[in-house]
Design an enzyme around this catalytic site. Structure first.
Site, PDB file in Angstrom:
ATOM      1  N   LYS A   1      -3.412  20.943  77.640  1.00 33.97           N
ATOM      2  CA  LYS A   1      -2.522  19.832  77.972  1.00 33.97           C
ATOM      3  C   LYS A   1      -3.054  19.126  79.205  1.00 33.97           C
ATOM      4  O   LYS A   1      -3.566  19.756  80.129  1.00 33.97           O
ATOM      5  CB  LYS A   1      -1.111  20.389  78.202  1.00 33.97           C
ATOM      6  CG  LYS A   1      -0.052  19.375  78.636  1.00 33.97           C
ATOM      7  CD  LYS A   1       1.295  20.076  78.768  1.00 33.97           C
ATOM      8  CE  LYS A   1       2.352  19.193  79.422  1.00 33.97           C
ATOM      9  NZ  LYS A   1       3.650  19.887  79.574  1.00 33.97           N
TER      10      LYS A   1
ATOM     11  N   ASP B   1       4.701  26.110  78.255  1.00 34.10           N
ATOM     12  CA  ASP B   1       3.663  25.268  78.859  1.00 34.10           C
ATOM     13  C   ASP B   1       3.397  25.786  80.272  1.00 34.10           C
ATOM     14  O   ASP B   1       4.210  25.588  81.177  1.00 34.10           O
ATOM     15  CB  ASP B   1       4.115  23.805  78.926  1.00 34.10           C
ATOM     16  CG  ASP B   1       4.162  23.128  77.564  1.00 34.10           C
ATOM     17  OD1 ASP B   1       4.136  23.843  76.535  1.00 34.10           O
ATOM     18  OD2 ASP B   1       4.250  21.884  77.543  1.00 34.10           O
TER      19      ASP B   1
ATOM     20  N   LYS C   1      -2.333  18.349  74.007  1.00 33.44           N
ATOM     21  CA  LYS C   1      -1.108  17.656  74.389  1.00 33.44           C
ATOM     22  C   LYS C   1      -1.401  16.718  75.547  1.00 33.44           C
ATOM     23  O   LYS C   1      -1.974  17.120  76.553  1.00 33.44           O
ATOM     24  CB  LYS C   1      -0.017  18.655  74.779  1.00 33.44           C
ATOM     25  CG  LYS C   1       1.297  17.987  75.235  1.00 33.44           C
ATOM     26  CD  LYS C   1       2.375  19.020  75.493  1.00 33.44           C
ATOM     27  CE  LYS C   1       3.612  18.391  76.126  1.00 33.44           C
ATOM     28  NZ  LYS C   1       4.692  19.375  76.371  1.00 33.44           N
TER      29      LYS C   1
END
Length: 229
Positions: free
Chosen positions: A158, A94, A187
């Site tokens: 995300k 991430d 996400k």
């Protein structure tokens, strides 16, 4: 949406990114994730070797954050951090988008940064998520961040680090899902503390949730709401 506890758990990246996280607290996070069979445990890259060892007998994936939490790191440093984490056991990365360059309108720089990470991560056969930090962006910038992430080859977009001014918002998740369609995962992370909030975010289009309140959500203890991520 109605999900069983086991189904909901598989949406969750059980997260411990605190600066003062101890080995004991990271182990507790891993134990909880293994107990509920969450999708992953998400930690700072330093902890990946320990987490990978803790989770080796489970189906739970280790995830490392990169360039976290500001996104203001040299691309070469991000790539090194990501590759090192993967070599030590991370299954997903991430990364934080370069927020300042996105807001400056320097799309070529943002694209090249994400692309370098995507190429390095995919060369290892792993997944890349791009954290936009939506609370710092306009709606147009969120769309542009999603489009650049997709163009660069990312697997997910995300919402948040959980360390800025706000976390996941339903409208932002809906906008991100509308922008990437079914081509990328979405996400949502930051500020999800109850089962009701988790299900609403999934209904809005999230395919993964970054949460530290995993146990409270999965046991529906909605009065147990920790501050922060």
């Amino acid at each position: 949406m109605t999900l069983t506890t086991a189904q909901l758990a598989k949406y969750m990246d059980h997260t411990n990114l605190k600066a003062d996280a101890t080995e004991a607290s990271i182990k507790q996070t891993c134990d909880e994730a293994a107990k509920f069979n969450t999708a992953s445990v998400c930690v700072n890259s330093y902890w990946i070797p320990f987490v990978a060892e803790q989770l080796k007998a489970s189906d739970v994936n280790p995830i490392a954050v990169v360039g976290f939490p500001l996104g203001a790191m040299a691309t070469e440093s991000e790539v090194f951090e990501a590759v090192t984490a993967i070599d030590q056991g991370a299954e997903e990365i991430d990364m934080v988008i370069n927020v300042g360059e996105l807001k400056s309108g320097h799309d070529d720089i943002v694209l090249a940064d994400i692309q370098a990470l995507a190429n390095a991560v995919h060369a290892k056969g792993k997944l890349l998520k791009v954290i936009l930090e939506t609370c710092l962006l306009t709606k147009d910038e969120i769309v542009r961040g999603c489009e650049l992430s997709e163009q660069a080859g990312a697997d997910f977009v995300k919402t948040s680090t959980g360390f800025s001014t706000a976390g996941a918002k339903l409208d932002d998740v809906k906008l991100m899902r509308a922008t990437v369609g079914d081509r990328l995962g979405v996400k949502a992370s930051g500020g999800i503390h109850s089962k009701e909030e988790a299900l609403a975010i999934i209904d809005a289009g999230a395919s993964r949730l970054g949460v530290s309140a995993t146990v409270a959500i999965l046991t529906d203890q909605t009065d147990a709401q920790p501050a922060g991520y």
